[in-house]
Write a protein that holds these residues in place. Structure first.
Motif, PDB file in Angstrom:
ATOM      1  N   SER A 149       0.814  -1.219   0.000  1.00  0.00           N
ATOM      2  CA  SER A 149       0.000   0.000   0.000  1.00  0.00           C
ATOM      3  C   SER A 149       0.847   1.268   0.000  1.00  0.00           C
ATOM      4  CB  SER A 149      -0.950   0.006   1.195  1.00  0.00           C
ATOM      5  OG  SER A 149      -0.241   0.234   2.388  1.00  0.00           O
ATOM      6  N   GLU A 150       2.101   1.147   0.381  1.00  0.00           N
ATOM      7  CA  GLU A 150       2.985   2.312   0.391  1.00  0.00           C
ATOM      8  C   GLU A 150       3.228   2.857  -1.017  1.00  0.00           C
ATOM      9  OE1 GLU A 150       4.311   4.120   2.896  1.00  0.00           O
ATOM     10  OE2 GLU A 150       3.180   2.927   4.329  1.00  0.00           O
ATOM     11  N   GLN A 172       0.955   3.075  -3.309  1.00  0.00           N
ATOM     12  CA  GLN A 172      -0.281   3.673  -3.816  1.00  0.00           C
ATOM     13  C   GLN A 172      -0.451   5.094  -3.297  1.00  0.00           C
ATOM     14  OE1 GLN A 172      -3.554   1.123  -2.966  1.00  0.00           O
ATOM     15  NE2 GLN A 172      -2.732  -0.595  -4.127  1.00  0.00           N
ATOM     16  N   SER A 173      -1.360   5.802  -3.933  1.00  0.00           N
ATOM     17  CA  SER A 173      -1.591   7.195  -3.555  1.00  0.00           C
ATOM     18  C   SER A 173      -2.576   7.340  -2.392  1.00  0.00           C
ATOM     19  CB  SER A 173      -2.113   7.982  -4.766  1.00  0.00           C
ATOM     20  OG  SER A 173      -3.357   7.437  -5.176  1.00  0.00           O
ATOM     21  N   ARG A 174      -3.276   6.288  -2.028  1.00  0.00           N
ATOM     22  CA  ARG A 174      -4.247   6.358  -0.924  1.00  0.00           C
ATOM     23  C   ARG A 174      -3.503   6.240   0.412  1.00  0.00           C
ATOM     24  NH1 ARG A 174      -8.327   1.975  -3.318  1.00  0.00           N
ATOM     25  NH2 ARG A 174      -6.320   1.052  -3.746  1.00  0.00           N
ATOM     26  N   ARG A 175      -3.298   7.351   1.040  1.00  0.00           N
ATOM     27  CA  ARG A 175      -2.533   7.397   2.297  1.00  0.00           C
ATOM     28  C   ARG A 175      -3.291   6.740   3.435  1.00  0.00           C
ATOM     29  NH1 ARG A 175       2.395   7.337   3.675  1.00  0.00           N
ATOM     30  NH2 ARG A 175       2.896   8.497   5.521  1.00  0.00           N
ATOM     31  N   SER A 218      -2.694   3.007   3.680  1.00  0.00           N
ATOM     32  CA  SER A 218      -1.389   2.683   4.231  1.00  0.00           C
ATOM     33  C   SER A 218      -1.381   2.823   5.755  1.00  0.00           C
ATOM     34  CB  SER A 218      -0.327   3.600   3.617  1.00  0.00           C
ATOM     35  OG  SER A 218       0.926   3.342   4.164  1.00  0.00           O
TER      36      SER A 218
END
Length: 127
Positions: free
Chosen positions: A19-20, A22-25, A28
């Motif tokens: 998930s790091e 990806q842009s969805r913080r 993460s």
């Protein structure tokens, strides 16, 4: 349930790492918190296993020594002394979930008191 926990221990850190990229913080952060929580819980549980084995071994060994000594004393006719000593430790032995009572120490003291009786027998007694 245990299998699910172990699978989560492996999968969550991998998902967190993935998930790091990806842009969805938020994803993460959620996966990171879950991974740290589950891994910490599993590590704590794994660390407690040897303690449980040690306590079970100590309890079993102390119980065996106590039984052997009581049988020996009863065979020697020390029924009243055995009963009195067992009654004296009765209040100090109880079920306890908060801490680990010193059962081994209690049993060792009782055995010492019972063995003390053996050495104090009158020399002119009949066998």
């Amino acid at each position: 349930m245990l299998l699910l926990l172990l699978i989560a221990t492996v999968i969550l850190p991998i998902a967190w790492l993935a998930s790091e990229a990806q842009s969805r913080r938020w994803l993460s952060v959620v996966l990171g918190v879950c991974a740290i929580g589950v891994c910490s819980f599993v590590a704590y549980g794994a660390g407690r296993i040897p303690l449980v084995f040690q306590l079970n071994t100590e309890f079993t060994g102390a119980s065996r020594k106590l039984i052997d000594t009581v049988v020996e004393q009863l065979e020697d006719g020390q029924c009243d002394k055995v009963l009195a000593e067992l009654k004296s430790i009765q209040p100090s032995v109880y079920e306890n979930y908060e801490n680990y009572p010193r059962y081994t120490e209690i049993v060792d003291k009782l055995i010492a008191k019972l063995k003390e009786t053996e050495t104090e027998k009158p020399a002119g007694g009949t066998d």
